[in-house]
Design an enzyme around this catalytic site. Structure first.
Site, PDB file in Angstrom:
ATOM      1  N   ASN A  13       0.869  -1.180   0.000  1.00 58.33           N
ATOM      2  CA  ASN A  13       0.000   0.000   0.000  1.00 58.33           C
ATOM      3  C   ASN A  13       0.909   1.235   0.000  1.00 58.33           C
ATOM      4  O   ASN A  13       1.518   1.558   1.012  1.00 58.33           O
ATOM      5  CB  ASN A  13      -0.886  -0.017   1.260  1.00 58.33           C
ATOM      6  CG  ASN A  13      -1.719   1.248   1.404  1.00 58.33           C
ATOM      7  OD1 ASN A  13      -1.850   2.028   0.465  1.00 58.33           O
ATOM      8  ND2 ASN A  13      -2.278   1.452   2.586  1.00 58.33           N
ATOM      9  N   LYS A  15       0.080   4.219  -0.134  1.00 60.59           N
ATOM     10  CA  LYS A  15      -0.595   5.396   0.451  1.00 60.59           C
ATOM     11  C   LYS A  15      -0.366   6.593  -0.485  1.00 60.59           C
ATOM     12  O   LYS A  15      -0.325   6.401  -1.695  1.00 60.59           O
ATOM     13  CB  LYS A  15      -0.081   5.664   1.860  1.00 60.59           C
ATOM     14  CG  LYS A  15      -0.093   4.408   2.733  1.00 60.59           C
ATOM     15  CD  LYS A  15       0.073   4.702   4.186  1.00 60.59           C
ATOM     16  CE  LYS A  15       0.233   3.401   4.954  1.00 60.59           C
ATOM     17  NZ  LYS A  15      -0.054   3.506   6.341  1.00 60.59           N
ATOM     18  N   HIS A  99      -9.648   1.198   4.945  1.00 60.26           N
ATOM     19  CA  HIS A  99      -8.365   1.370   5.645  1.00 60.26           C
ATOM     20  C   HIS A  99      -8.582   2.302   6.835  1.00 60.26           C
ATOM     21  O   HIS A  99      -9.372   3.245   6.750  1.00 60.26           O
ATOM     22  CB  HIS A  99      -7.326   1.950   4.676  1.00 60.26           C
ATOM     23  CG  HIS A  99      -5.938   1.889   5.226  1.00 60.26           C
ATOM     24  ND1 HIS A  99      -5.485   2.775   6.168  1.00 60.26           N
ATOM     25  CD2 HIS A  99      -4.912   1.032   4.979  1.00 60.26           C
ATOM     26  CE1 HIS A  99      -4.226   2.465   6.475  1.00 60.26           C
ATOM     27  NE2 HIS A  99      -3.861   1.414   5.765  1.00 60.26           N
ATOM     28  N   GLU A 101      -6.955   4.667   7.938  1.00 58.22           N
ATOM     29  CA  GLU A 101      -6.731   6.093   7.641  1.00 58.22           C
ATOM     30  C   GLU A 101      -7.961   6.718   6.989  1.00 58.22           C
ATOM     31  O   GLU A 101      -8.281   7.881   7.225  1.00 58.22           O
ATOM     32  CB  GLU A 101      -5.474   6.244   6.761  1.00 58.22           C
ATOM     33  CG  GLU A 101      -4.217   5.965   7.574  1.00 58.22           C
ATOM     34  CD  GLU A 101      -3.038   5.425   6.792  1.00 58.22           C
ATOM     35  OE1 GLU A 101      -3.034   5.534   5.549  1.00 58.22           O
ATOM     36  OE2 GLU A 101      -2.111   4.883   7.425  1.00 58.22           O
ATOM     37  N   GLU A 171      -5.728  -5.164  10.650  1.00 53.61           N
ATOM     38  CA  GLU A 171      -4.716  -4.134  10.843  1.00 53.61           C
ATOM     39  C   GLU A 171      -4.981  -3.376  12.147  1.00 53.61           C
ATOM     40  O   GLU A 171      -5.786  -2.425  12.159  1.00 53.61           O
ATOM     41  CB  GLU A 171      -4.762  -3.133   9.690  1.00 53.61           C
ATOM     42  CG  GLU A 171      -4.468  -3.740   8.344  1.00 53.61           C
ATOM     43  CD  GLU A 171      -3.816  -2.722   7.420  1.00 53.61           C
ATOM     44  OE1 GLU A 171      -2.699  -2.985   6.984  1.00 53.61           O
ATOM     45  OE2 GLU A 171      -4.418  -1.664   7.176  1.00 53.61           O
ATOM     46  N   GLY A 177       2.159   2.017  10.670  1.00 53.92           N
ATOM     47  CA  GLY A 177       3.112   3.118  10.486  1.00 53.92           C
ATOM     48  C   GLY A 177       3.828   3.535  11.762  1.00 53.92           C
ATOM     49  O   GLY A 177       4.446   4.599  11.810  1.00 53.92           O
ATOM     50  N   SER A 217       3.124  -2.406  10.313  1.00 56.19           N
ATOM     51  CA  SER A 217       4.589  -2.405  10.463  1.00 56.19           C
ATOM     52  C   SER A 217       5.239  -3.747  10.128  1.00 56.19           C
ATOM     53  O   SER A 217       6.208  -4.159  10.766  1.00 56.19           O
ATOM     54  CB  SER A 217       4.987  -1.948  11.883  1.00 56.19           C
ATOM     55  OG  SER A 217       4.531  -0.631  12.116  1.00 56.19           O
ATOM     56  N   GLY A 238       2.496  -1.307   4.316  1.00 54.45           N
ATOM     57  CA  GLY A 238       2.551   0.111   3.971  1.00 54.45           C
ATOM     58  C   GLY A 238       3.988   0.544   3.736  1.00 54.45           C
ATOM     59  O   GLY A 238       4.554   0.342   2.661  1.00 54.45           O
ATOM     60  N   GLY A 239       4.601   1.118   4.773  1.00 62.63           N
ATOM     61  CA  GLY A 239       5.946   1.716   4.668  1.00 62.63           C
ATOM     62  C   GLY A 239       6.959   0.851   3.942  1.00 62.63           C
ATOM     63  O   GLY A 239       7.663   1.337   3.038  1.00 62.63           O
TER      64      GLY A 239
HETATM   65  C1  PEP Z   1      -0.988  -0.049   5.879  1.00 62.32           C
HETATM   66  O1  PEP Z   1      -0.869   0.994   5.266  1.00 62.32           O
HETATM   67  O2  PEP Z   1      -1.984  -0.744   5.704  1.00 62.32           O
HETATM   68  C2  PEP Z   1       0.073  -0.450   6.792  1.00 62.32           C
HETATM   69  C3  PEP Z   1      -0.045  -1.602   7.413  1.00 62.32           C
HETATM   70  O3  PEP Z   1       1.146   0.394   6.942  1.00 62.32           O
HETATM   71  P1  PEP Z   1       2.566   0.045   7.642  1.00 62.32           P
HETATM   72  O4  PEP Z   1       3.039  -1.259   7.055  1.00 62.32           O
HETATM   73  O5  PEP Z   1       3.437   1.204   7.304  1.00 62.32           O
HETATM   74  O6  PEP Z   1       2.307  -0.077   9.109  1.00 62.32           O
END
Ligand code: PEP
Length: 256
Positions: A13, A15, A99, A101, A171, A177, A217, A238-239
């Site tokens: 993802n 983002k 999500h 966010e 999640e 993040g 993460s 994500g990251g």
């Molecule tokens: C996400 O964006 O769904 C996510 C899990 O981000 P991260 O891996 O950065 O925690």
């Protein structure tokens, strides 16, 4: 994971990161590094403006492309929105829905998440439905109830023959993040709970077949331990997906 019954899926993802002009180089590196992965499905979820480039860049390889959002409406006067059919027409195969966010910053409710899931399925897109608790909710001891409710409301009215297209991503909001990951055992416990909710809604066969990802993460160091858990069928990343080498290492862990 349990490949006997269900697919392992690793999704990136982005983002609101990267530029359309970054996709070519990113895709070349990722294709090169993940080219041998045969045992898991892979995809990247890019911002709307990058989707045409992403679909082109990942053509003729096993890496699919997903969107990060869509409209619950089919078409019409909804300025700024993007429909399921428009995504489908571009060659997009997946879409992240609900999500945390979007729930936290854009007020997405469980009702809207449900409408978006149905819109996605109506256009043959595979929804990745995100659920998870905040730190406060975890401390209040309501994680299982909350996540169960989110799953039930997201899937309300979704017929069983569509369930093979649905992926659930557990999640925990406090892990997204932040660099904090749920322990593999804790994450597995909630993924198992989600599977039991799906069993209650759709029966044992469908619950055994549904892919449930963990997200929060995930990185090359913790991925293997998470994927070793029986109810964790991959990850929403994500990251770490922004760096194709890290993302490929996570894919490799899922490919074992
Ligand atoms: C996400 O964006 O769904 C996510 C899990 O981000 P991260 O891996 O950065 O925690």
């Amino acid at each position: 994971m349990n490949r006997k019954y269900r697919k392992t899926v690793v999704a990136g993802n982005f983002k609101m990161n990267l530029l359309p002009s970054d996709i070519k180089e990113y895709s070349e590196t990722l294709r090169q590094l993940s080219g041998k992965a045969r045992h898991c499905d892979m995809l990247v979820c890019a911002p709307f403006v990058m989707l045409p480039q992403a679909v082109k860049a990942f053509k003729d390889c096993r890496i699919a492309v997903g969107a990060q959002n869509l409209s619950d409406k089919e078409s019409g006067a909804f300025t700024g929105e993007v429909s399921a059919n428009q995504l489908r027409d571009l060659g997009v195969k997946y879409v992240i829905i609900g999500h945390s966010e979007r729930r936290a910053y854009y007020g997405e409710t469980d009702e809207l998440v449900n409408a978006k899931v149905k819109a996605a399925l109506g256009a043959q897109l595979n929804p990745i439905v995100c659920v998870g608790e905040t730190l406060k909710q975890r401390e209040q001891g309501v994680t299982e109830e909350l996540v169960s409710m989110q799953v039930k409301l997201a899937l309300y009215g979704v017929p069983s023959d569509k369930m093979r297209h649905v992926i659930i991503a557990y999640e925990p909001v406090w892990a997204i993040g932040t660099g904090k990951t749920a322990t593999a055992e804790d994450a597995n416990e909630i993924c198992n709970k989600i599977r039991s909710v799906i069993r209650g809604l759709y029966g044992a066969r469908i619950s055994r077949a549904v892919t449930i990802q963990y997200g929060g993460s995930v990185n090359p160091k913790n991925a293997a331990e998470l994927f070793a858990m029986p109810d964790i069928d991959g990850a929403l990343v994500g990251g770490a997906s922004l760096n194709p080498s890290d993302f490929a290492a996570i894919i490799e862990a899922a490919n074992q």
